[in-house]
Design a protein around this motif. Structure first.
Motif, PDB file in Angstrom:
ATOM      1  N   SER A   1       0.808  -1.220   0.000  1.00 43.90           N
ATOM      2  CA  SER A   1       0.000   0.000   0.000  1.00 43.90           C
ATOM      3  C   SER A   1       0.838   1.265   0.000  1.00 43.90           C
ATOM      4  O   SER A   1       0.301   2.352   0.168  1.00 43.90           O
ATOM      5  CB  SER A   1      -0.925   0.006   1.223  1.00 43.90           C
ATOM      6  OG  SER A   1      -0.164  -0.099   2.421  1.00 43.90           O
ATOM      7  N   GLY A   2       2.140   1.166  -0.186  1.00 46.22           N
ATOM      8  CA  GLY A   2       2.985   2.357  -0.143  1.00 46.22           C
ATOM      9  C   GLY A   2       2.763   3.284  -1.329  1.00 46.22           C
ATOM     10  O   GLY A   2       2.328   2.870  -2.410  1.00 46.22           O
ATOM     11  N   ASP A   3       3.083   4.557  -1.127  1.00 44.48           N
ATOM     12  CA  ASP A   3       2.916   5.556  -2.190  1.00 44.48           C
ATOM     13  C   ASP A   3       4.062   5.517  -3.184  1.00 44.48           C
ATOM     14  O   ASP A   3       3.885   5.887  -4.353  1.00 44.48           O
ATOM     15  CB  ASP A   3       2.806   6.961  -1.582  1.00 44.48           C
ATOM     16  CG  ASP A   3       1.567   7.104  -0.693  1.00 44.48           C
ATOM     17  OD1 ASP A   3       0.575   6.394  -0.980  1.00 44.48           O
ATOM     18  OD2 ASP A   3       1.606   7.882   0.269  1.00 44.48           O
ATOM     19  N   THR A   4       5.223   5.105  -2.748  1.00 44.79           N
ATOM     20  CA  THR A   4       6.389   5.076  -3.634  1.00 44.79           C
ATOM     21  C   THR A   4       6.832   3.647  -3.867  1.00 44.79           C
ATOM     22  O   THR A   4       6.519   2.743  -3.086  1.00 44.79           O
ATOM     23  CB  THR A   4       7.549   5.879  -3.028  1.00 44.79           C
ATOM     24  OG1 THR A   4       7.972   5.230  -1.816  1.00 44.79           O
ATOM     25  CG2 THR A   4       7.121   7.313  -2.713  1.00 44.79           C
ATOM     26  N   ALA A   5       7.575   3.448  -4.958  1.00 47.76           N
ATOM     27  CA  ALA A   5       8.073   2.113  -5.274  1.00 47.76           C
ATOM     28  C   ALA A   5       9.010   1.610  -4.183  1.00 47.76           C
ATOM     29  O   ALA A   5       8.996   0.429  -3.824  1.00 47.76           O
ATOM     30  CB  ALA A   5       8.779   2.122  -6.628  1.00 47.76           C
ATOM     31  N   HIS A   6       9.820   2.512  -3.638  1.00 47.02           N
ATOM     32  CA  HIS A   6      10.751   2.118  -2.582  1.00 47.02           C
ATOM     33  C   HIS A   6      10.011   1.611  -1.354  1.00 47.02           C
ATOM     34  O   HIS A   6      10.369   0.580  -0.757  1.00 47.02           O
ATOM     35  CB  HIS A   6      11.649   3.310  -2.225  1.00 47.02           C
ATOM     36  CG  HIS A   6      12.643   2.998  -1.150  1.00 47.02           C
ATOM     37  ND1 HIS A   6      12.472   3.382   0.159  1.00 47.02           N
ATOM     38  CD2 HIS A   6      13.819   2.311  -1.192  1.00 47.02           C
ATOM     39  CE1 HIS A   6      13.492   2.964   0.893  1.00 47.02           C
ATOM     40  NE2 HIS A   6      14.327   2.311   0.097  1.00 47.02           N
TER      41      HIS A   6
END
Length: 273
Positions: A226-231
């Motif tokens: 569910s993260g906003d960034t790929a990292h």
């Protein structure tokens, strides 16, 4: 003391060619638990002046394990001839029934706790039922107490149970005891030793096997990251964001303080009340 060691048929492992990626199978032989059972049997026979009878059920390929047992010190070997494989639904009970019918009057039967091919470890229990014998499963240590056998069982939570076994008895042991190395003359003699072959019989069963398929791991569904960034999503997928208790280094301590720390750790993790 008349002791028998029940060995399973050599199990197969999958080998992958590192250059071509081709898959192949190779016989791996007996498991460490079965080697430990044989070593326990040989030691008990030495202490009691008894004999060791190695027995297995399967096709002629299984005689290799019997010859290894003869080289290590077993007195005789028997193979129950089963050329056709037993189906997966009745294998444990069928193999135990064949072994029980081929065994003479016996005081003690030792075997590994489970085979190396995904076995359930149920064969020792079936064998005890067929022989109308007492049983002890998950044994880690065997010793003599006069004319009786004492066995130490591993229990959940790190506990131990000590049982004094009557006769006859079936004992399944875990691995951990290394089988003695056979001398070269004994290995050569075992290659020419006679192995008794008795016919095996498939028991009557009402189970009709319609189809079989290889065992596959059960699929598990994981929620998407569910993260906003790929990292951040990569960190979530790899479990890097999960809180973990870091290892604790305590010391140097004197023996009494070290024992208190160890007991406290076991208490916190539920191993002690």
């Amino acid at each position: 003391m008349r002791i028998a060691v029940a060995l399973s048929r050599p199990w197969q492992g999958v080998e992958v060619d590192p250059l071509t990626g081709a898959l192949g199978t190779a016989h791996r032989g007996e498991t460490p638990a079965e080697h430990a059972a044989l070593e326990h049997a040989l030691r008990l026979a030495e202490l009691t002046g008894g004999s060791v009878h190695a027995i297995t059920a399967g096709p002629p390929e299984t005689e290799r394990g019997l010859r290894d047992a003869l080289a290590a010190g077993a007195d005789r070997a028997t193979r129950v001839d089963l050329d056709t494989p037993l189906n997966s639904l009745t294998h444990n009970g069928s193999a135990a029934g064949c072994l029980a019918r081929a065994l003479p009057e016996i005081d003690l039967v030792l075997c590994g706790d489970r085979s190396g091919d995904g076995g359930t470890g149920a064969t020792p229990a079936f064998l005890a039922a067929h022989l109308d014998a007492a049983q002890a499963l998950g044994v880690v240590h065997v010793e003599l107490d006069g004319g009786r056998v004492l066995v130490h069982r591993r229990l959940d939570g790190g506990g131990r149970e000590v049982l004094r076994m009557p006769r006859p008895a079936v004992i399944s042991v875990e691995g951990g005891l290394r089988l003695r190395r056979a001398a070269l003359p004994a290995v050569l003699a075992a290659q020419e030793a006679e192995i008794t072959v008795v016919p095996g019989s498939r028991p009557d069963t009402d189970v009709d096997v319609i189809s079989t398929r290889p065992r596959t791991p059960r699929a598990r569904a994981y929620p998407p990251p569910s993260g906003d960034t790929a990292h951040h999503r990569v960190l979530e997928l790899t479990g890097a964001l999960v809180d973990r208790t870091p290892p604790t280094v305590v010391g140097p301590l004197d023996p009494a303080e070290a024992a208190d720390e160890l007991l406290g750790y076991l208490r916190r993790h539920g191993y002690r009340g």
